[in-house]
Each structure stands twice: as C-alpha cells, then as structure tokens.
Design an enzyme around this catalytic site. Structure first.
Site, PDB file in Angstrom:
ATOM      1  N   ARG A 112       0.851  -1.192   0.000  1.00 12.46           N
ATOM      2  CA  ARG A 112       0.000   0.000   0.000  1.00 12.46           C
ATOM      3  C   ARG A 112       0.886   1.242   0.000  1.00 12.46           C
ATOM      4  O   ARG A 112       1.898   1.295   0.706  1.00 12.46           O
ATOM      5  CB  ARG A 112      -0.885   0.035   1.249  1.00 12.46           C
ATOM      6  N   GLU A 143      -2.853   7.642  -5.159  1.00 17.97           N
ATOM      7  CA  GLU A 143      -3.114   7.096  -6.505  1.00 17.97           C
ATOM      8  C   GLU A 143      -4.410   7.645  -7.099  1.00 17.97           C
ATOM      9  O   GLU A 143      -5.374   7.822  -6.352  1.00 17.97           O
ATOM     10  CB  GLU A 143      -3.238   5.563  -6.432  1.00 17.97           C
ATOM     11  N   HIS A 190      -0.058   0.343 -10.041  1.00 16.33           N
ATOM     12  CA  HIS A 190      -0.818  -0.549  -9.139  1.00 16.33           C
ATOM     13  C   HIS A 190      -1.392  -1.736  -9.921  1.00 16.33           C
ATOM     14  O   HIS A 190      -2.606  -1.915 -10.011  1.00 16.33           O
ATOM     15  CB  HIS A 190      -1.935   0.212  -8.417  1.00 16.33           C
TER      16      HIS A 190
END
Ligand code: A2R
Length: 309
Positions: free
Chosen positions: A228, A257, A275
């Site tokens: 994360r 993000e 990601h």
C-alpha cells in the site's frame, strides 16, 4: 431474487455471473446516485465493490448483510463498524499471490538490471555507438520482506530461486518459517540489500517505512513497495532518492493514486508501475469469481469462503 448493489464497474465475467443470480443495481450507471439509493437502498442485501464502501453508502442500506470486496486489501472499508452492525465483509486473498509475487520479482529485476533504460537505449539506436553500462544483479543479495504473509511467502520462495537470502519483519515471529526474523524494521533495513513492503494499509502500517528506515537501508539499498502506498513516507522517499541516501526504488503503489509525484519522473533510479500487482487476466478472473462465490454462499445460507469480518 436478492437485490445487490454494484458500486464500481467489475469484470464482465463478474457482472454476467451476478446478473444470473441476483437482481443487480449498478450505482455507477445511475445518473442520480441519491435517487437510486432512495429507491432501492431499503431492499439491498449485498454489495459488490473493489476495496471501498463508504460509511455514507452503508448508512443508506439498512438491510445490508454482506460486502463482497474485489482485492485482498480492505483498509478502505470500516470493518469495525461493519462488525458492530453485523455486516459480513469478504475479500479475495490467495488467488492473487502468484501474480503479486511475479510482479515483485519483475520490478526488482527491472530496477537492478535497468531494463527500462536498456529498452530506451536500444530503441534510441544508441547500441551501435557502444555497450550499455554494467548493472547490478539479485544473485547473492539479501532481501528483507516487510510482511511475510500470504504474498510475502510467495515472494520469499521466488527470491530464493534467484539465489537471494531472505529475512523478514512483522509484528510477530513466525516460528515455523525458516527465515531469520527481525523484530526491528530499522535493524533489518540496515542488514539487507533489498527491502520489499507487502503489508496491508491502515493505521498500524502508515509511514512504517520512514526516513529512519530509509537511512538504515543506506546508499546501496533498494526499496520495493507492492503493498500500500500509505506504508511509505513518500516525501522521505523522494528526499532519500534525490540525495542518493538509497540506491533506488520500484513502486507499484503510491500515497495518492493515481497521482504520482512528478519529482519521481525525473529520477532514473526508480521504476514506476500503475498498481498492477494482481492485474493479469487469469488472476483478476479468479478474484472476480471469488467475489461472486462469496455472495452466493452467503445468500445460500452457507458461511462465506473468505470472510475478514
Ligand atoms: O505483523 P504480523 O506478524 O501479523 O504479519 C503481517 C504483516 N503486518 C505487519 N507487519 C509489520 N507491522 C505491521 N503493523 C503489520 N501489520 C501486518 O503483514 C503479515 O505477515 C503481513 C500481511 O499478510 P496477509 O494478511 O497474509 O496479507 P497478504 O494476503 O499477504 O496481503 C498483504 C497486502 C494486502 O493487505 C494489500 O494491501 C496488498 O498486500 O495487496
């Protein structure tokens, strides 16, 4: 049929499977979300989502029994509140371990063998004028895994195939694991060449990798974050990279993000990835299938397959 709410678009395979088993309401297709929730909210019993389910939404679903979430991380769902309300929450663990570990090793190789730069070198026609500079390699290096969980263990297995030594840090020592354990993350960072973070998000891991840890990792050390974005203090990381306090970083996750600090783009000591740890066709299909099976199990009166609450 049971009424369920789909918060954000999911894979076609998931939507087809949900349509065949439930009366599906799609929040993301509503011109007026408030109007849709006023109309169908009182009869919704299940939610399919991908990592997020805001309190404000849950408040409008008085009959909600289960939130089936796509993805292993559920830090953006208030599980304590769900527990208090008697709402089951499920995620999609394990089926993504291989894809996550594969991307992690891929990022490590890309970073130390400078694959993005090598690709650009060839495309620019520079090879004819001389060889690409020599690079480092993984062989013989020590890897410190921050979070030796389901995914961390798969990363460890693959790192050993690359002839790396594996050590790990977590809140607890895992007596049956063969790898040396560090209770102190800073001490582990000082002892390794590579630090890979694969812990969940949330308060307990927020900025776990901070300036002190990066300083300990040192000027030859490499950081990889596939867990994360919130786990790494991005400002401290940028400082460490700019000042060459660490050698490089490979990042698949970021604090805000999809916004990525532009300062990272100027650095040739980073490899950036959007990601995509679990983002393969096969793995995403399995994750979607698990979202559906958790809902079906619950509404058939069985325990869900992968509950977190
Ligand atoms: O701390 P432990 O012994 O419970 O080990 C867990 C570790 N972990 C932590 N380590 C240090 N400080 C913390 N505050 C902390 N909280 C958790 O992370 C465990 O070894 C690992 C998590 O493993 P699993 O629960 O099996 O998760 P999995 O499936 O490997 O996925 C990890 C994360 C997801 O939550 C997403 O955020 C991401 O990867 O995709």
């Amino acid at each position: 049929m049971t009424d369920i709410l789909v918060v954000k678009p999911l894979l076609d395979s998931v939507e087809v499977a949900l349509d065949s088993a439930f009366t599906v309401h799609k929040l993301y297709e509503a011109d007026d979300e408030g109007a849709l929730l006023t109309k169908v909210g009182p009869k919704i019993k299940g939610v399919a989502t991908s990592g997020h389910c805001p309190q404000a939404l849950i408040n409008k679903l008085p009959k909600l029994e289960i939130i089936s979430s796509f993805g292993v991380g559920y830090d953006a769902i208030d599980t304590q509140d769900c527990r208090a309300r008697g709402i089951t929450v499920t995620n999609t663990p394990d089926v993504l371990n291989d894809a996550m570990a594969e991307l992690t090793l891929g990022l490590m190789i890309a970073l130390c063998r400078k694959l993005p730069q090598a690709d650009a070198f060839v495309r620019a026609g520079r090879w004819a004028s001389g060889n690409f500079p020599l690079t480092g390699e993984l062989t013989g290096k020590t890897l410190g895994i921050v979070g030796l969980g389901r995914i961390g263990k798969e990363i460890a297995r693959r790192a050993q195939v690359f002839k790396m030594q594996v050590v790990y840090h977590g809140r607890t020592r895992q007596a049956h694991e063969p790898y040396p354990y560090y209770a102190s993350l800073t001490e582990m960072a000082a002892a390794v060449d590579w630090l890979v973070s694969i812990v969940p998000g949330g308060a307990s891991t927020h900025h776990l990798i901070n300036r002190e840890v990066l300083d300990a990792l040192g000027p030859d050390g490499m950081l990889v974050n596939v867990g994360r974005g919130s786990t790494v203090d991005e400002a401290a990381l940028l400082h460490a990279l700019k000042e060459r306090k660490i050698a490089g970083a490979a990042l698949d996750v970021f604090e805000d993000e999809p916004a990525v600090p532009a300062a990272l783009f100027a650095l040739d000591t980073v490899v950036l990835s959007p990601h995509q740890g679990s983002a393969t066709t096969r793995t995403r299909w399995m994750m979607g299938d698990l979202v559906v099976r958790n809902l079906k199990a619950h509404f058939a009166g069985h325990p869900p397959l992968t509950p977190v609450v």
